[in-house]
Design an enzyme around this catalytic site. Sequence first.
Site, PDB file in Angstrom:
ATOM      1  CG  ASP A  87      -9.550  -0.233   5.151  1.00  0.00           C
ATOM      2  OD1 ASP A  87      -9.285  -0.647   4.001  1.00  0.00           O
ATOM      3  OD2 ASP A  87      -8.816  -0.398   6.137  1.00  0.00           O
ATOM      4  CD  GLN A  89      -3.609  -4.575   6.323  1.00  0.00           C
ATOM      5  OE1 GLN A  89      -3.755  -3.488   5.778  1.00  0.00           O
ATOM      6  NE2 GLN A  89      -4.027  -5.686   5.763  1.00  0.00           N
ATOM      7  CE  LYS A 105      -3.868  -2.411   2.173  1.00  0.00           C
ATOM      8  NZ  LYS A 105      -4.677  -2.720   3.351  1.00  0.00           N
TER       9      LYS A 105
HETATM   10  N1  GUN Z   1      -7.022  -7.100   6.092  1.00  0.00           N
HETATM   11  C1  GUN Z   1      -7.410  -7.818   5.007  1.00  0.00           C
HETATM   12  N2  GUN Z   1      -7.966  -7.013   4.079  1.00  0.00           N
HETATM   13  C2  GUN Z   1      -7.926  -5.760   4.581  1.00  0.00           C
HETATM   14  C3  GUN Z   1      -8.365  -4.503   4.090  1.00  0.00           C
HETATM   15  O1  GUN Z   1      -8.914  -4.355   2.986  1.00  0.00           O
HETATM   16  N3  GUN Z   1      -8.145  -3.439   4.919  1.00  0.00           N
HETATM   17  C4  GUN Z   1      -7.553  -3.572   6.136  1.00  0.00           C
HETATM   18  N4  GUN Z   1      -7.402  -2.474   6.876  1.00  0.00           N
HETATM   19  N5  GUN Z   1      -7.152  -4.727   6.621  1.00  0.00           N
HETATM   20  C5  GUN Z   1      -7.347  -5.812   5.850  1.00  0.00           C
END
Ligand code: GUN
Length: 292
Positions: free
Chosen positions: A119, A96, A52
């Site tokens: 998100d 995350q 990211k």
């Molecule tokens: N863990 C797995 N997929 C995601 C996501 O799209 N966002 C976040 N913050 N954590 C995740």
Amino acid sequence: MLVLDGKIAAAAVKAELKTQTNALSAAGKPAPHLAAILIGNNGASETYVASKVKNCEETGFKSTLIRLEDSVHESELLQTIQLLNDDSDIDGILVQLPLPKHISEQKVIEAIDPRKDVDGFHPSSIGKLVQGLPTFIPATPYGILLMLEYFKIQTKGKYAVVIGRSNIVGRPISILLNSNIPQGNCTVTVCNSHTPNLTEICLQADIVIAALGKPEFVLPEMIKEGAVVIDVGITRVSDDTAKKGFRIKGDVHFESVAPKCSAITPVPGGVGLMTIAGLLKNTMQAYLQNRP
Ligand code: GUN
């Protein structure tokens, strides 16, 4: 059979965003700024967050990575989120997942200012999504929509089956595919681990979204000839012959299912790359909505 290459579709989305950040820069404006919080040392989470951050750099976004120990108190994490909520230079915030067991995921999600909820996990964002109102679409479902759009996959009037009902993927993508939007207007069935006759249900589907997190669960006998298969699974499976000691497996047994499909996403190189494209689009959206 068309392989829906996430690298190509994500590159197109990122090129568009780069054009936008170049224009902002030329106008003397600041870049969109994403803050990511990573807790502990989960290998998969480390990889996702690093990707990211790298993608932010490539598209001219600013990013700040905040790392916290596995043992961090929930209150410290909530305070960190509050500081980011109050920081006018931060456009988007993500924490995350998964979190250590002693921290309430729900409390953390609800602590994020919905205006910075890139998100799209906040109940306010999901509520708007359900009502068909403008909001942040969770990154993976958004990535799937962007993929369908890029490869001009028709959805209107189609029968879609979603395997999995998670808040992150299954439930929101089922709502979106059923919504009155360009990549929507499907009739949708959402299956879960208690669904009887899963094979018979999947066999009816024009579009199958596999989002249950079980490697190679979807087999050719579950897929109608000519169906579109979107594989959301990313599971690390131990393999001593692999350099890293594991291989990434999707929820679909690609080799045997692909010959039956009109289109299918690979793993890796499919939906995973589109998730980041969705996140970056949400961050740009937050920037445009929130900066005076
Ligand atoms: N863990 C797995 N997929 C995601 C996501 O799209 N966002 C976040 N913050 N954590 C995740």
